[in-house]
Design a protein around this motif. Structure first.
Motif, PDB file in Angstrom:
ATOM      1  N   UNK A   1       0.839  -1.202   0.000  1.00 35.36           N
ATOM      2  CA  UNK A   1       0.000   0.000   0.000  1.00 35.36           C
ATOM      3  C   UNK A   1       0.875   1.253   0.000  1.00 35.36           C
ATOM      4  N   UNK A   2       1.899   1.265   0.861  1.00 32.75           N
ATOM      5  CA  UNK A   2       2.799   2.412   0.933  1.00 32.75           C
ATOM      6  C   UNK A   2       3.542   2.616  -0.384  1.00 32.75           C
ATOM      7  N   UNK A   3       3.939   1.522  -1.027  1.00 32.66           N
ATOM      8  CA  UNK A   3       4.652   1.610  -2.303  1.00 32.66           C
ATOM      9  C   UNK A   3       3.752   2.196  -3.389  1.00 32.66           C
TER      10      UNK A   3
ATOM     11  N   UNK B   1       3.232   9.384  -6.031  1.00 33.10           N
ATOM     12  CA  UNK B   1       3.708  10.669  -5.531  1.00 33.10           C
ATOM     13  C   UNK B   1       2.790  11.265  -4.483  1.00 33.10           C
ATOM     14  N   UNK B   2       2.004  10.425  -3.830  1.00 33.59           N
ATOM     15  CA  UNK B   2       1.077  10.880  -2.795  1.00 33.59           C
ATOM     16  C   UNK B   2       1.640  10.538  -1.426  1.00 33.59           C
ATOM     17  N   UNK B   3       1.119  11.213  -0.415  1.00 33.82           N
ATOM     18  CA  UNK B   3       1.488  10.873   0.955  1.00 33.82           C
ATOM     19  C   UNK B   3       0.377  10.022   1.556  1.00 33.82           C
TER      20      UNK B   3
ATOM     21  N   UNK C   1      -4.535  12.240   2.415  1.00 34.75           N
ATOM     22  CA  UNK C   1      -3.238  12.561   1.825  1.00 34.75           C
ATOM     23  C   UNK C   1      -3.255  13.919   1.127  1.00 34.75           C
ATOM     24  N   UNK C   2      -4.377  14.314   0.497  1.00 34.42           N
ATOM     25  CA  UNK C   2      -4.454  15.614  -0.169  1.00 34.42           C
ATOM     26  C   UNK C   2      -4.304  16.751   0.829  1.00 34.42           C
ATOM     27  N   UNK C   3      -4.919  16.618   1.996  1.00 33.69           N
ATOM     28  CA  UNK C   3      -4.821  17.649   3.029  1.00 33.69           C
ATOM     29  C   UNK C   3      -3.396  17.749   3.543  1.00 33.69           C
ATOM     30  N   UNK C   4      -2.720  16.611   3.681  1.00 29.53           N
ATOM     31  CA  UNK C   4      -1.333  16.629   4.139  1.00 29.53           C
ATOM     32  C   UNK C   4      -0.438  17.321   3.129  1.00 29.53           C
ATOM     33  N   UNK C   5      -0.638  17.022   1.841  1.00 28.47           N
ATOM     34  CA  UNK C   5       0.178  17.620   0.801  1.00 28.47           C
ATOM     35  C   UNK C   5      -0.036  19.116   0.765  1.00 28.47           C
TER      36      UNK C   5
END
Length: 146
Positions: free
Chosen positions: A62-64, A70-72, A95-99
């Motif tokens: 999942x992390x890969x 290119x997402x967090x 992840x969008x909010x983190x980016x």
């Protein structure tokens, strides 16, 4: 039919993960290309067999996938309350909010030359629900109190 749909059709979680043959499970995990697919297998494994090695392989995949895109990773945070009888407060950050936050924080930091500090809302939330908050204080704690 997408590649993951074929994996789900031929080796659904209950069929793939009910085996103890890692030589079958490991390549199937590697073939998965969508986070949603990996999450289905993770949920099934946690609910039924809960094998650490399989869970680790699934979370690494999942992390890969996130990294390839290119997402967090989304983050789930659990904040304990002062009262042990109350359930902890759970916060999910996409992840969008983190980016977006990271980008804004980096640009603010570069522009001002100083490190960014959390907003008053974040301080109030930590004060209200954090285990080290100042009990009974109506104001969020100052930085030197944290």
């Amino acid at each position: 039919m997408s590649h993951d749909a074929a994996v789900l059709e031929q080796l659904p979680p209950e069929k793939l993960l009910d085996t103890s043959n890692y030589r079958v499970i490991t390549p199937a995990i590697t073939m998965m290309g969508e986070v949603e697919t990996v999450e289905q297998y993770l949920e099934y494994e946690r609910a039924h067999r809960n094998r650490g090695g399989i869970i680790r392989r699934l979370t690494e995949r999942r992390d890969a996938i996130y990294e390839e895109r290119g997402e967090t990773l989304p983050i789930d945070i659990e904040i304990l309350t002062e009262n042990p009888d109350e359930p902890p407060v759970q916060i999910h950050i996409e992840s969008d909010a983190l980016t977006q936050t990271k980008t804004e924080t980096e640009s603010e930091s570069r522009a001002s030359g100083i490190s960014p500090s959390p907003s008053a809302d974040v301080l109030a939330l930590l004060h209200e629900h954090g285990p080290t908050g100042v009990a009974g204080s109506p104001e969020p704690p100052a930085w030197d109190e944290l």
